[in-house]
Scaffold this active site. Structure first.
Site, short mmCIF file in Angstrom:
data_model
loop_
_atom_site.label_atom_id
_atom_site.label_comp_id
_atom_site.label_asym_id
_atom_site.label_seq_id
_atom_site.Cartn_x
_atom_site.Cartn_y
_atom_site.Cartn_z
N CYS A 281 0.75 -1.12 0.00
CA CYS A 281 -0.02 0.09 0.08
C CYS A 281 0.84 1.19 0.26
O CYS A 281 0.64 2.00 -0.73
CB CYS A 281 -0.90 0.17 1.20
SG CYS A 281 -0.29 -0.33 2.63
N1 LIG Z 1 -4.62 -4.24 4.66
C1 LIG Z 1 -3.86 -3.51 3.73
O1 LIG Z 1 -4.25 -2.33 3.75
C2 LIG Z 1 -3.17 -4.27 2.72
C3 LIG Z 1 -2.84 -5.60 2.75
N2 LIG Z 1 -1.92 -6.21 2.09
C4 LIG Z 1 -1.73 -7.36 1.93
O2 LIG Z 1 -2.66 -8.24 1.70
C5 LIG Z 1 -2.58 -9.51 2.41
C6 LIG Z 1 -3.96 -9.51 3.03
O3 LIG Z 1 -4.18 -8.51 4.08
P1 LIG Z 1 -5.36 -8.24 4.85
O4 LIG Z 1 -6.58 -8.45 4.32
O5 LIG Z 1 -5.22 -6.91 5.57
O6 LIG Z 1 -5.01 -9.27 6.15
P2 LIG Z 1 -6.19 -10.00 6.95
O7 LIG Z 1 -5.44 -10.32 8.22
O8 LIG Z 1 -7.42 -8.97 7.36
O9 LIG Z 1 -6.88 -11.22 6.48
C7 LIG Z 1 -5.81 -12.34 6.35
C8 LIG Z 1 -6.79 -13.54 5.64
O10 LIG Z 1 -6.04 -14.61 5.25
C9 LIG Z 1 -6.65 -15.66 5.84
N3 LIG Z 1 -5.93 -16.73 6.30
C10 LIG Z 1 -4.82 -17.03 7.27
N4 LIG Z 1 -4.13 -17.90 7.18
C11 LIG Z 1 -4.51 -18.74 6.09
C12 LIG Z 1 -4.23 -19.73 5.34
N5 LIG Z 1 -3.08 -20.59 5.82
N6 LIG Z 1 -4.85 -20.19 4.18
C13 LIG Z 1 -5.61 -19.59 3.82
N7 LIG Z 1 -6.18 -18.49 4.55
C14 LIG Z 1 -5.52 -17.94 5.34
C15 LIG Z 1 -7.43 -15.20 7.36
O11 LIG Z 1 -8.54 -15.86 7.67
P3 LIG Z 1 -8.29 -16.96 8.87
O12 LIG Z 1 -7.35 -16.45 9.76
O13 LIG Z 1 -9.63 -17.24 9.52
O14 LIG Z 1 -7.86 -18.33 8.20
C16 LIG Z 1 -7.98 -14.05 6.44
O15 LIG Z 1 -9.23 -14.24 5.67
C17 LIG Z 1 -1.47 -9.36 3.21
O16 LIG Z 1 -0.33 -10.03 2.79
C18 LIG Z 1 -1.10 -7.88 3.23
O17 LIG Z 1 0.05 -7.45 3.85
C19 LIG Z 1 -1.37 -5.38 0.99
C20 LIG Z 1 -1.67 -3.98 0.93
C21 LIG Z 1 -2.37 -3.06 1.81
C1 LIG Z 2 -0.50 0.34 9.17
C2 LIG Z 2 0.14 -0.96 8.86
O1 LIG Z 2 0.67 -1.70 9.71
N1 LIG Z 2 0.49 -1.26 7.58
C3 LIG Z 2 1.17 -2.34 7.27
C4 LIG Z 2 1.61 -2.54 5.74
C5 LIG Z 2 0.37 -2.94 5.07
C6 LIG Z 2 0.71 -3.43 3.57
O2 LIG Z 2 1.03 -2.49 2.38
O3 LIG Z 2 0.68 -4.36 3.11
P1 LIG Z 2 2.06 -5.27 2.66
O4 LIG Z 2 2.74 -6.04 3.91
O5 LIG Z 2 1.53 -6.32 1.83
O6 LIG Z 2 3.04 -4.70 1.97
C7 LIG Z 2 2.65 -2.35 7.90
O7 LIG Z 2 3.36 -1.27 7.95
O8 LIG Z 2 3.37 -3.35 7.88
#
Ligand SMILES: NC(=O)C1=CN([C@@H]2O[C@H](COP(=O)(O)OP(=O)(O)OC[C@H]3O[C@@H](n4cnc5c(N)ncnc54)[C@H](OP(=O)(O)O)[C@@H]3O)[C@@H](O)[C@H]2O)C=CC1
Ligand SMILES: CC(=O)N[C@@H](CCC(=O)OP(=O)(O)O)C(=O)O
EC number: 1.2.1.38
Length: 334
Positions: free
Chosen positions: A154
């Protein structure tokens, strides 16, 4: 119609993916999955994310057998933690799926980056070479025949969209590294509760000074060093990055405006401000990155803002998918 599976569907990014893909005319959601041990297995996605009630009332299923889950699936979105994506992506690729990984598991080609910043030894060096970095506005050609797409982080999305036009046009003076100060809402840390992300703990604080994994991700893909300081803010969603740079002697405000215009005038998800700078509220809930700037002498401040879960993750993943399969770039996003 392409069959698609979302892994990690109950997370913040996964739920947004489900909403976008559900209304995509060329995508058919065949499965929403969570981990094999998940306490949420069997629940409806719309019970966990009530904004999806009447929109995506599908159950989330435990992911037990990848080969079985991949049957008949064309496209997989991994909205999972880095280590989980690292293990799952090769298995879905082997099953013939095109994989869009929202984690950091394949974003940087150097294996030592993962040991230092992610705390694990990368086991799939062949895929690090093959993965296409999905900064959508800049990677359309490579995306068109990619099998594994590493969707940028992000903070790196906002930072690179702001800096890349300036660097490509040779406008920045390399005696001063661009200084990126960015504040994220708490959803950036994912949905799972932790003490540091709880309501009474969060105020406004910089973290991981000189050591956040997004600094090398940004520097690697821009090809210049940067100073990156992330901050956690007490709001749910959005990132605002204020970036200070030094211009080469003789570079004018007009040159900067032209560089941004040339880069983005035909890119529907980057909105340029010709006057003033954007605010977080202008993009929350929307798939855009908004960019504005100001120049004083040789000094330039660029402001870029996006919804971290959307342009910073899910919307950019769908944008990459649209480009990959030749659909209109903003299909289902706008
Ligand atoms: N949030 C953000 O702003 C951003 C996130 N990302 C990246 O996107 C990805 C997802 O982020 P985010 O949505 O915030 O994460 P969350 O922690 O909100 O969600 C993670 C999801 O993965 C599931 N999960 C965990 N372990 C497993 C597994 N072994 N197999 C299948 N599913 C699994 C969890 O469900 P359960 O634990 O119930 O299994 C949940 O549905 C991460 O890599 C993050 O770094 C990238 C950019 C921005
Ligand atoms: C507020 C906050 O904790 N933000 C996350 C970044 C989230 C993100 O971009 O996700 P990736 O880990 O997939 O790059 C952090 O700093 O680790």
């Amino acid at each position: 119609m392409l069959n698609t599976l979302i892994v990690g569907a109950t997370g913040y990014a996964g739920a947004e993916l489900a909403a976008y893909l559900n209304r995509h005319p060329h995508m058919n959601i065949t499965g929403l999955t969570v981990s094999a041990q998940s306490a949420d297995a069997g629940k409806l996605l719309s019970d966990l994310h009530p904004q999806l009630k009447g929109i995506v009332d599908l159950p989330v299923l435990p992911l037990k057998d990848v080969a079985e889950a991949a049957k008949g699936v064309d496209v997989v979105f991994l909205a999972t933690a880095h280590e989980v994506s690292h293990d799952l992506a090769p298995q879905f690729l082997a099953a013939g799926c095109v994989v869009f990984d929202l984690s950091g598991a394949f974003r940087v080609s150097k294996p030592e980056f993962y040991t230092e910043f992610y705390g694990f030894e990368h086991q799939h060096l062949d895929l690090l070479d093959k993965a296409v970095y999905g900064l959508a506005e800049w990677q359309a050609d490579k995306l068109k025949d990619a099998q594994l797409i590493a969707v940028p982080g992000c903070y790196p999305t906002a930072s690179q969209l702001a800096l890349k036009p300036l660097i490509e046009n040779g406008l920045l003076n390399d005696s001063q590294w661009p200084v990126i100060n960015a504040t994220s809402g708490v959803s950036g840390a994912g949905r799972k509760a932790t003490l540091g992300n709880s309501f009474c703990e969060v105020s406004l604080q910089p973290y991981k000074l000189f050591s956040h994994r997004h600094e090398p991700e940004i520097a690697e893909h821009l090809g210049v060093p940067v100073i990156f300081t992330p901050h956690l803010g007490n709001f749910p969603r959005g990132i605002l990055a204020t970036i200070t740079c030094r211009l080469n002697a003789g570079v004018t405000e007009q040159d900067v405006a032209e560089a941004f215009h040339n880069a983005y005038h035909d890119k529907p998800l980057v909105r340029l401000y010709t006057k003033g700078v954007p605010a977080l509220k202008d993009v929350v809930g929307l798939p855009f990155c908004d960019i504005g700037f100001a120049v004083k002498g040789e000094h330039l401040i660029v402001v870029a803002t996006e919804d971290n879960v959307l342009k910073g993750a899910s919307a950019q993943a769908v944008q990459c998918m649209n480009i990959r399969f030749g659909f209109p770039e903003t299909q289902s996003l706008l």
